[in-house]
Structures are given as structure tokens and as C-alpha cells.
Write a protein that holds these residues in place. Structure first.
Motif, PDB file in Angstrom:
ATOM      1  N   HIS A 181      64.477  84.436  62.866  1.00  0.00           N
ATOM      2  CA  HIS A 181      63.878  84.030  64.057  1.00  0.00           C
ATOM      3  C   HIS A 181      62.610  83.874  64.088  1.00  0.00           C
ATOM      4  O   HIS A 181      61.625  84.810  63.509  1.00  0.00           O
ATOM      5  CB  HIS A 181      64.421  85.096  65.027  1.00  0.00           C
ATOM      6  CG  HIS A 181      64.143  85.672  65.884  1.00  0.00           C
ATOM      7  ND1 HIS A 181      64.227  84.663  67.355  1.00  0.00           N
ATOM      8  CD2 HIS A 181      63.012  86.499  67.260  1.00  0.00           C
ATOM      9  CE1 HIS A 181      63.869  85.135  68.714  1.00  0.00           C
ATOM     10  NE2 HIS A 181      62.924  85.893  68.371  1.00  0.00           N
ATOM     11  N   GLY A 182      62.040  83.015  65.282  1.00  0.00           N
ATOM     12  CA  GLY A 182      60.591  82.885  65.171  1.00  0.00           C
ATOM     13  C   GLY A 182      59.439  82.706  64.203  1.00  0.00           C
ATOM     14  O   GLY A 182      58.268  82.654  63.859  1.00  0.00           O
ATOM     15  N   SER A 183      60.368  81.758  63.011  1.00  0.00           N
ATOM     16  CA  SER A 183      59.553  81.591  62.071  1.00  0.00           C
ATOM     17  C   SER A 183      58.316  80.268  62.011  1.00  0.00           C
ATOM     18  O   SER A 183      58.023  80.014  62.915  1.00  0.00           O
ATOM     19  CB  SER A 183      60.071  80.252  60.704  1.00  0.00           C
ATOM     20  OG  SER A 183      60.331  80.184  59.705  1.00  0.00           O
ATOM     21  N   LEU A 184      57.249  81.254  61.540  1.00  0.00           N
ATOM     22  CA  LEU A 184      55.982  80.547  61.849  1.00  0.00           C
ATOM     23  C   LEU A 184      55.499  80.743  63.036  1.00  0.00           C
ATOM     24  O   LEU A 184      54.971  79.918  63.416  1.00  0.00           O
ATOM     25  CB  LEU A 184      56.262  79.040  61.171  1.00  0.00           C
ATOM     26  CG  LEU A 184      55.775  78.992  59.286  1.00  0.00           C
ATOM     27  CD1 LEU A 184      55.974  77.730  58.909  1.00  0.00           C
ATOM     28  CD2 LEU A 184      54.655  79.607  59.221  1.00  0.00           C
ATOM     29  N   ASP A 185      55.959  81.465  63.923  1.00  0.00           N
ATOM     30  CA  ASP A 185      55.185  81.386  65.334  1.00  0.00           C
ATOM     31  C   ASP A 185      54.046  82.887  65.138  1.00  0.00           C
ATOM     32  O   ASP A 185      54.710  83.640  65.188  1.00  0.00           O
ATOM     33  CB  ASP A 185      56.707  82.010  65.632  1.00  0.00           C
ATOM     34  CG  ASP A 185      56.002  81.619  67.580  1.00  0.00           C
ATOM     35  OD1 ASP A 185      55.170  81.867  67.529  1.00  0.00           O
ATOM     36  OD2 ASP A 185      56.656  81.416  68.387  1.00  0.00           O
ATOM     37  N   PRO A 186      53.098  82.495  65.640  1.00  0.00           N
ATOM     38  CA  PRO A 186      52.112  83.247  65.703  1.00  0.00           C
ATOM     39  C   PRO A 186      51.836  84.629  66.348  1.00  0.00           C
ATOM     40  O   PRO A 186      51.526  85.584  66.518  1.00  0.00           O
ATOM     41  CB  PRO A 186      50.974  82.785  65.765  1.00  0.00           C
ATOM     42  CG  PRO A 186      51.225  82.021  66.698  1.00  0.00           C
ATOM     43  CD  PRO A 186      52.931  81.414  66.107  1.00  0.00           C
ATOM     44  N   ARG A 187      52.936  84.429  67.196  1.00  0.00           N
ATOM     45  CA  ARG A 187      53.228  85.285  68.410  1.00  0.00           C
ATOM     46  C   ARG A 187      54.766  86.429  67.635  1.00  0.00           C
ATOM     47  O   ARG A 187      55.006  87.461  68.184  1.00  0.00           O
ATOM     48  CB  ARG A 187      53.905  85.073  69.505  1.00  0.00           C
ATOM     49  CG  ARG A 187      52.703  84.484  69.771  1.00  0.00           C
ATOM     50  CD  ARG A 187      52.966  82.859  71.614  1.00  0.00           C
ATOM     51  NE  ARG A 187      54.720  82.062  70.575  1.00  0.00           N
ATOM     52  CZ  ARG A 187      55.007  81.114  70.829  1.00  0.00           C
ATOM     53  NH1 ARG A 187      55.202  80.796  72.415  1.00  0.00           N
ATOM     54  NH2 ARG A 187      55.854  80.344  70.671  1.00  0.00           N
ATOM     55  N   SER A 188      54.968  85.963  66.472  1.00  0.00           N
ATOM     56  CA  SER A 188      57.072  86.596  65.865  1.00  0.00           C
ATOM     57  C   SER A 188      56.280  87.647  64.751  1.00  0.00           C
ATOM     58  O   SER A 188      55.640  87.577  63.917  1.00  0.00           O
ATOM     59  CB  SER A 188      57.605  85.890  65.527  1.00  0.00           C
ATOM     60  OG  SER A 188      58.671  86.441  65.025  1.00  0.00           O
ATOM     61  N   ALA A 189      56.418  89.554  64.793  1.00  0.00           N
ATOM     62  CA  ALA A 189      56.358  90.213  64.539  1.00  0.00           C
ATOM     63  C   ALA A 189      57.360  90.173  63.124  1.00  0.00           C
ATOM     64  O   ALA A 189      57.223  90.215  62.423  1.00  0.00           O
ATOM     65  CB  ALA A 189      55.945  91.411  65.403  1.00  0.00           C
ATOM     66  N   ASP A 190      58.418  89.149  63.688  1.00  0.00           N
ATOM     67  CA  ASP A 190      59.446  89.187  62.265  1.00  0.00           C
ATOM     68  C   ASP A 190      59.149  89.157  60.940  1.00  0.00           C
ATOM     69  O   ASP A 190      57.920  88.436  60.461  1.00  0.00           O
ATOM     70  CB  ASP A 190      60.802  87.598  62.851  1.00  0.00           C
ATOM     71  CG  ASP A 190      60.720  88.727  64.015  1.00  0.00           C
ATOM     72  OD1 ASP A 190      61.419  89.253  64.002  1.00  0.00           O
ATOM     73  OD2 ASP A 190      61.753  87.479  64.400  1.00  0.00           O
ATOM     74  N   PRO A 191      60.230  89.072  59.763  1.00  0.00           N
ATOM     75  CA  PRO A 191      59.253  88.627  58.746  1.00  0.00           C
ATOM     76  C   PRO A 191      58.997  87.733  57.951  1.00  0.00           C
ATOM     77  O   PRO A 191      57.878  87.314  57.751  1.00  0.00           O
ATOM     78  CB  PRO A 191      60.392  89.356  58.108  1.00  0.00           C
ATOM     79  CG  PRO A 191      61.730  90.291  58.196  1.00  0.00           C
ATOM     80  CD  PRO A 191      61.088  89.930  59.655  1.00  0.00           C
ATOM     81  N   TYR A 192      59.266  86.541  58.663  1.00  0.00           N
ATOM     82  CA  TYR A 192      58.845  85.406  58.524  1.00  0.00           C
ATOM     83  C   TYR A 192      58.587  85.037  59.730  1.00  0.00           C
ATOM     84  O   TYR A 192      57.829  83.405  60.195  1.00  0.00           O
ATOM     85  CB  TYR A 192      60.482  84.172  58.225  1.00  0.00           C
ATOM     86  CG  TYR A 192      60.955  84.611  56.909  1.00  0.00           C
ATOM     87  CD1 TYR A 192      60.636  83.891  55.660  1.00  0.00           C
ATOM     88  CD2 TYR A 192      61.836  85.175  57.406  1.00  0.00           C
ATOM     89  CE1 TYR A 192      61.298  83.929  54.389  1.00  0.00           C
ATOM     90  CE2 TYR A 192      62.661  85.860  55.462  1.00  0.00           C
ATOM     91  CZ  TYR A 192      62.974  85.546  54.364  1.00  0.00           C
ATOM     92  OH  TYR A 192      62.574  85.564  53.572  1.00  0.00           O
TER      93      TYR A 192
END
Length: 398
Positions: free
Chosen positions: A49-60
Motif C-alpha cells: 500500500h502506497g509503494s514509492l509514495d512520499p506521503r506513505s509511512a508504510d514499509p514500502y
């Protein structure tokens, strides 16, 4: 025999319980398959979820990189359309393309035309063969990926030398540009390229793997240092996340059919499933050896067997087969009564004269009754059964 032909009609449709008994195995298999697919999709969606998204705090996600850049005065803006990405290009901007392979060939050409000569930096994250040749002309992606994830710089690029070992191992590239910086080699092929723009101060960076941008990998090796140097060379960072719903520059070349949207290799996968189904059908249909008679697990009354067979004949409108069965059985029973061997019971020349002599009558009606044509309708079939019954009773009369 009359009772056999005049049995009341009963329904031949299977009951709901019978249908469930037959289909429950298939239904269970389908349910398990669907449950597994949903579980797998859920796990994958949670992990990416949110891979390579600068707004995402997920591992990816990539929020950690964006916050570190903000501390150094570099602003980060996310765009999802090609029109926004084109408008953002400039000498003070770094354009990061997170998923270059999602762009169609036409969009790739439009984006390259906008970045070439802009004076800014373009960072392509893990582009493959579908995109790297258009977005970075003169660069080719090697089919074999790197065996190692963490690699040494082994080049003169200052950013790479300061970062040291980093996890760039992924897609490997070759280039015809003599002035390109070829860094982090794996088996003599680079996993990071920096290609200067001959018409200005800009350049294009081709990164073989996205690992140095992930939140979960940023503190490993020299990933953070390399990411900050590659993305922080200009005061503005535009993070382009291509969206499939982007219609800002829709053209005929972007229109895709249903088959174009299917993953690559679906045709071979379908063919393999077809071959597997054919082999399974052959395995299930093949009889290994002769038929073996077996005792029925339960006793079935003869009347039920007769009734079931009669229903099958009636459902198939097989009056000819029913009449043939009635006549054959009658001939088999009559032959021993008139002194004819059972082996000759179905021979008109042997059976009919013997019956005529026993009954002292004309043999023509007997021949038509025992060897005649099939009845034309159900009424004629019932009449035939009655006549055969009457004939047998007369022969058995003392």
C-alpha cells in the motif's frame, strides 16, 4: 408385462439434496480458491500500500526520504498526470518517475521531449525494457537482473563515492553514451547510470532498484546518503506516480483493448491450464483394465429396476428399443416351451413354425408379433406388450 408398460410416470429430475451432493465437492474447491485469492490479494495490498509514495509511512512507502529532503530545504510535490509532470520540468527541479513501465510509448515520448534540454534532473526508478529505451535513449536493460542487492560504487561519480555501498542491485543496464557514469556494477553491468544532457546542465539518472527509497530500507548501507544526493541536487522535487486513470493526454495510441490490459504471459498460462484440464479428463476417463462386476451395496427390488429402465426408455422416446427388449425376452422364454433351443430363439425360421404347430394356428400373426417392426407410438407399444403377455399365457396353458 402389461404392468411394466403402464407404470405411472414419475419425475426424473434430481432433487435439491442430490444436486448438492454432486456439486458440493466442486463448490468447496471453488470456495477455497476464492478465499485463497482474496487472502493473497489482501496480504499483497497491505504489504504494498502506497509503494514509492512520499506521503506513505508504510514499509514500502517513501515518506522518510521526503522528510529528510524537507529538512535540507528540498520541497517535494506529488503529481499523478503527465500534464503536471511536463509542466513541472525545469532547471531547478528533479523529476522522479516512480513507475516508468506503466507509461505507454506515446506518453514516454512526450515526457522525454519535456525533460530533454530542461536543465533539470530526471530520475527513472527501475525502468525495464518497455520504457528505458524511450525515456533514456541509448540505454538498454539487460534481461538478467543482479544477483546481489548491496553493491559497491566502483565509479567516479561523487554522489556514489560519498554514499559507498548501497542497495541498487536490480535491473542492469548498458549504454552507448561515452560520458555516462556507470556505477554499482553487477557482473560488469551497471545498476545506476547518470547520463549528462548534451544540450544543457541537466542529466538523467537510471536507478536499477527502488530499495534506497523505501522507508524500511533507508537505514541500510549507504541508501539514505545516495537517495538524498540523487534527489536533493535541485531545490524542488516532483514525484511522478503514473496513474492508469490519467486522461490528460489521451490519444489513439493510449487506447488499449481488454487483452492489452491482461498481464504478460496470460496466453501461455491459459494454454497450460487447457493442457492440464485435458490430461485430467484423460486420466479420469481412461479405464485401466476390463469391467469388473460387483455386488450392489444394497438390495434393489426388481420392480424399481424395471420402473427406472422404463422411465429412461420413455424419456428418450426409445419405443424401438423397448419393443425389441420385450420381444427378445418373450422369445427367450417361449423357445424352451415349444422345444426350440434357446440359441435359435431369435431365428424366425425355427421359432415361428414350432409356435404355430403348438397353437395350431397361422404363423403369419406370430411372425409379425415376435419379429415385426417397432410400434409407432406409446399406445401401440402398450398393445404390443399386452399381446406378448397373452401369447405367453396361451403357450403355457396346459
Amino acid at each position: 408385462m402389461t404392468s411394466r408398460a403402464t407404470l405411472p410416470s414419475t419425475s426424473t429430475s434430481p432433487t435439491a439434496r442430490q444436486l448438492w451432493t454432486r456439486a458440493r465437492g466442486v463448490a468447496l474447491a471453488v470456495a477455497l480458491l476464492l478465499a485463497g485469492a482474496v487472502a493473497l490479494a489482501t496480504l499483497q495490498s497491505d504489504a504494498r500500500h502506497g509503494s514509492l509514495d512520499p506521503r506513505s509511512a508504510d514499509p514500502y512507502g517513501s515518506r522518510a526520504v521526503a522528510e529528510l529532503l524537507a529538512e535540507r530545504g528540498v520541497s517535494t510535490r506529488v503529481v499523478t498526470t503527465l500534464a503536471e509532470a511536463r509542466a513541472a520540468t525545469g532547471p531547478d527541479t528533479t523529476l522522479l518517475v516512480a513507475a516508468p513501465d506503466l507509461l505507454t510509448e506515446r506518453r514516454q515520448k512526450v515526457l522525454h521531449a519535456a525533460t530533454a534540454g530542461s536543465g533539470g534532473r530526471t530520475v527513472l526508478v527501475a525502468p525495464g525494457s518497455p520504457s528505458v529505451g524511450t525515456l533514456a535513449p541509448g540505454v538498454t536493460a539487460d534481461p538478467a537482473t543482479s544477483r546481489d542487492s548491496a553493491l559497491s560504487p566502483d565509479c567516479a561519480l561523487p554522489d556514489a563515492r560519498r554514499a559507498g555501498t548501497a542497495e541498487t542491485g536490480g535491473t542492469r543496464y548498458t549504454t552507448h553514451h561515452l560520458d555516462a557514469d556507470e556505477c554499482y556494477p553487477s557482473r560488469r553491468l551497471a545498476t545506476l547510470l547518470r547520463i549528462p544532457d548534451p544540450s544543457g546542465d541537466g542529466d538523467t539518472v537510471v536507478l536499477g532498484a527502488p530499495d534506497i527509497l523505501f522507508n524500511t530500507r533507508l537505514d541500510q548501507q549507504g541508501n539514505a546518503s545516495l537517495a538524498l544526493q540523487l534527489l536533493g541536487s535541485r531545490p524542488h522535487l516532483v514525484w511522478y506516480l503514473p496513474a492508469l486513470s490519467d486522461t490528460s493526454t489521451t490519444g489513439q495510441d493510449d487506447e488499449k483493448s481488454f487483452f492489452d490490459l491482461l498481464p504478460s504471459g496470460w496466453l501461455w498460462g491459459t494454454l497450460q491450464l487447457f493442457v492440464a484440464a485435458a490430461l485430467a479428463a484423460l486420466w479420469r476417463a481412461r479405464r485401466l483394465g476390463p469391467l469388473v462386476p460387483e455386488q450392489l451395496p444394497v438390495a434393489i427390488r426388481a420392480s424399481e429396476t424395471v420402473e427406472g429402465r422404463a422411465r429412461l426408455y420413455r424419456k428418450a422416446a426409445a419405443r424401438d428399443r423397448a419393443a425389441a427388449a420385450l420381444r427378445s425376452t418373450t422369445r427367450t422364454r417361449l423357445a424352451p416351451l415349444v422345444g426350440v433351443p434357446v440359441t435359435q430363439a431369435h431365428t424366425p425360421e425355427a421359432l415361428v413354425p414350432a409356435l404355430s404347430a403348438h397353437l395350431h394356428g397361422d404363423g403369419q400373426p406370430l411372425h409379425s408379433l415376435l419379429f415385426g417392426p417397432p410400434p409407432s407410438d406409446d399406445t401401440a407399444l402398450i398393445a404390443l406388450a399386452d399381446q406378448l403377455d397373452a401369447l405367453e399365457r396361451e403357450v403355457r396353458r396346459p
